[in-house]
Design an enzyme around this catalytic site. Structure first.
Site, PDB file in Angstrom:
ATOM      1  N   LEU A 176      16.501 -21.893  46.672  1.00 21.01           N
ATOM      2  CA  LEU A 176      16.814 -22.202  44.989  1.00 21.01           C
ATOM      3  C   LEU A 176      17.381 -21.547  44.360  1.00 21.01           C
ATOM      4  CD1 LEU A 176      13.186 -24.521  45.251  1.00 21.01           C
ATOM      5  CD2 LEU A 176      15.673 -25.207  45.712  1.00 21.01           C
ATOM      6  N   GLU A 217      12.259 -19.812  37.850  1.00 18.07           N
ATOM      7  CA  GLU A 217      12.777 -18.248  37.222  1.00 18.07           C
ATOM      8  C   GLU A 217      12.986 -17.621  36.040  1.00 18.07           C
ATOM      9  OE1 GLU A 217      13.758 -16.817  40.024  1.00 18.07           O
ATOM     10  OE2 GLU A 217      13.701 -18.696  41.698  1.00 18.07           O
ATOM     11  N   HIS A 226       5.568 -14.184  40.349  1.00 17.24           N
ATOM     12  CA  HIS A 226       4.128 -15.623  41.129  1.00 17.24           C
ATOM     13  C   HIS A 226       2.932 -15.310  41.708  1.00 17.24           C
ATOM     14  CE1 HIS A 226       8.169 -15.284  44.110  1.00 17.24           C
ATOM     15  NE2 HIS A 226       8.263 -16.057  42.977  1.00 17.24           N
ATOM     16  N   GLU A 231       1.503 -11.195  47.994  1.00 18.32           N
ATOM     17  CA  GLU A 231       1.049 -11.017  48.912  1.00 18.32           C
ATOM     18  C   GLU A 231      -0.175 -11.555  49.354  1.00 18.32           C
ATOM     19  OE1 GLU A 231      -0.690  -6.221  48.982  1.00 18.32           O
ATOM     20  OE2 GLU A 231      -0.211  -7.013  46.797  1.00 18.32           O
ATOM     21  N   VAL A 240      -2.185 -11.640  36.148  1.00 15.03           N
ATOM     22  CA  VAL A 240      -2.238 -12.842  34.909  1.00 15.03           C
ATOM     23  C   VAL A 240      -3.752 -12.512  34.966  1.00 15.03           C
ATOM     24  CG1 VAL A 240      -2.485 -14.671  33.363  1.00 15.03           C
ATOM     25  CG2 VAL A 240      -0.710 -13.215  33.948  1.00 15.03           C
TER      26      VAL A 240
END
Length: 326
Positions: A176, A217, A226, A231, A240
């Protein structure tokens, strides 16, 4: 041909940003050190809470490089503009579908205070509509950055300190899109999007036809990871604080609550733009993610303008951090 393309369209989100990141770590001298320094600086800025009183809106000029092989890949101006509209809604928290947020997540959602506009002046000072169009003999591109160079069938970047480069074209491998994190080479800095996952009209196709791939993106371009930290097994982190730990990527259309990593009762923040769900499920950035993006705009991407009230002032955010600017 159309049927063959339709059969090859992605049905599950695949973002190659981690693949590009791994490649840069291996091949680009000093990249690992620059990334580590940026993460340390970002955490310090967020901890100081320096963005709470910010009133300006960062304005980012965009150039969309349309790379086309078949006529249907030469996206219309309307389709390009529809993507800019989505970005401005998503990054300002004015997207109508944010009303579908589960009650447990409403307090987390935040306005990123970032706006996008197609460039009106090109690097030579000439008027532009912010769109370049390049016919290519290449039938599909990968995440090897070939789409970003004239010499390999794509289009050279405009200066990365003045524009956000968006390359749109046919991508193979059910990809994508992908982005380059801050700290990489200026010649490849920007975001690549599949032509059928760009904007909301024209060739935009379900389940990725609402323009959210570009939102995702550009989140990476502004230093977001992500949400599960790439992981699996509850050991990854997106760096965060206010995004719940989750075991892996969520895809498709999860039902609330989706619990993993002992994050009951609300579970995973799968409605976040940095997860892997379908376009009509992702609807928000968290306050912590916004703070991390603002740290990026304060550091390596500090060359863009701030709009304050009704006038524009040149952004001047060089604070002696030593962060690499693209």
């Amino acid at each position: 041909m159309a049927d063959a393309v339709a059969r090859d369209l992605p049905t599950t989100r695949y973002c190659a940003t981690p693949d590009v990141y791994t490649k840069q770590l291996a091949e680009q001298p000093g990249f690992a050190e620059a990334r580590l320094a940026l993460d340390v600086e970002s955490r310090q800025m967020v901890a100081r809470g320096i963005f709470a009183a910010q009133t300006g809106i960062t304005r980012i000029p965009v150039v969309v490089h349309v790379i086309w092989n078949n006529d249907d890949q030469n996206l219309s101006d309307e389709q390009v503009r529809s993507q800019i509209d989505v970005l401005n809604q998503d990054f300002r928290k004015t997207n109508p579908d944010i009303s579908r947020l589960p009650e447990a997540f409403k307090a987390l959602a935040e306005d990123a205070q970032v706006e996008f506009a197609l460039a009106t002046t090109d690097p030579n000072g000439a008027d532009t509509d912010g769109i370049t169009r390049t016919h290519t003999d290449t039938t599909s591109f990968s995440y090897d950055d070939a789409i970003k160079f004239d010499s390999s069938g794509g289009k050279d970047a405009w200066p990365a300190d003045a524009y956000l480069n968006l390359w749109v074209g046919r991508l193979g491998g059910r990809l994508l899109g992908y982005a380059q994190f801050p700290g990489g080479a200026a010649s490849t800095d920007g975001v690549v999007i599949l032509n059928t996952a760009f904007g909301t009209v024209g060739t935009a196709s379900s389940p990725f036809g609402l323009g959210r791939t570009a939102t995702h993106e550009i989140g990476h371009w502004l230093n977001l990871n992500h949400i599960w930290g790439d992981e699996p097994g509850c050991v990854g982190t997106d760096k965060v604080e206010d995004t719940p730990n989750q075991a892996d990527a969520n895809t498709g259309k999860p039902e609330f609550p989706h619990v993993s990593c002992n994050n009951a009762p609300s579970g995973d923040l799968f409605v976040d733009y940095m997860d892997y769900v379908d376009d009509d499920v992702m609807v928000m950035f968290s306050a912590g993610q916004v703070a991390r993006m603002q740290a990026c705009l304060e550091g390596p991407r500090n060359t863009f303008e701030i709009l304050t009230d009704s006038y524009v002032t040149e952004k001047n955010r060089h604070r002696g951090s030593g962060a690499d600017t693209n």
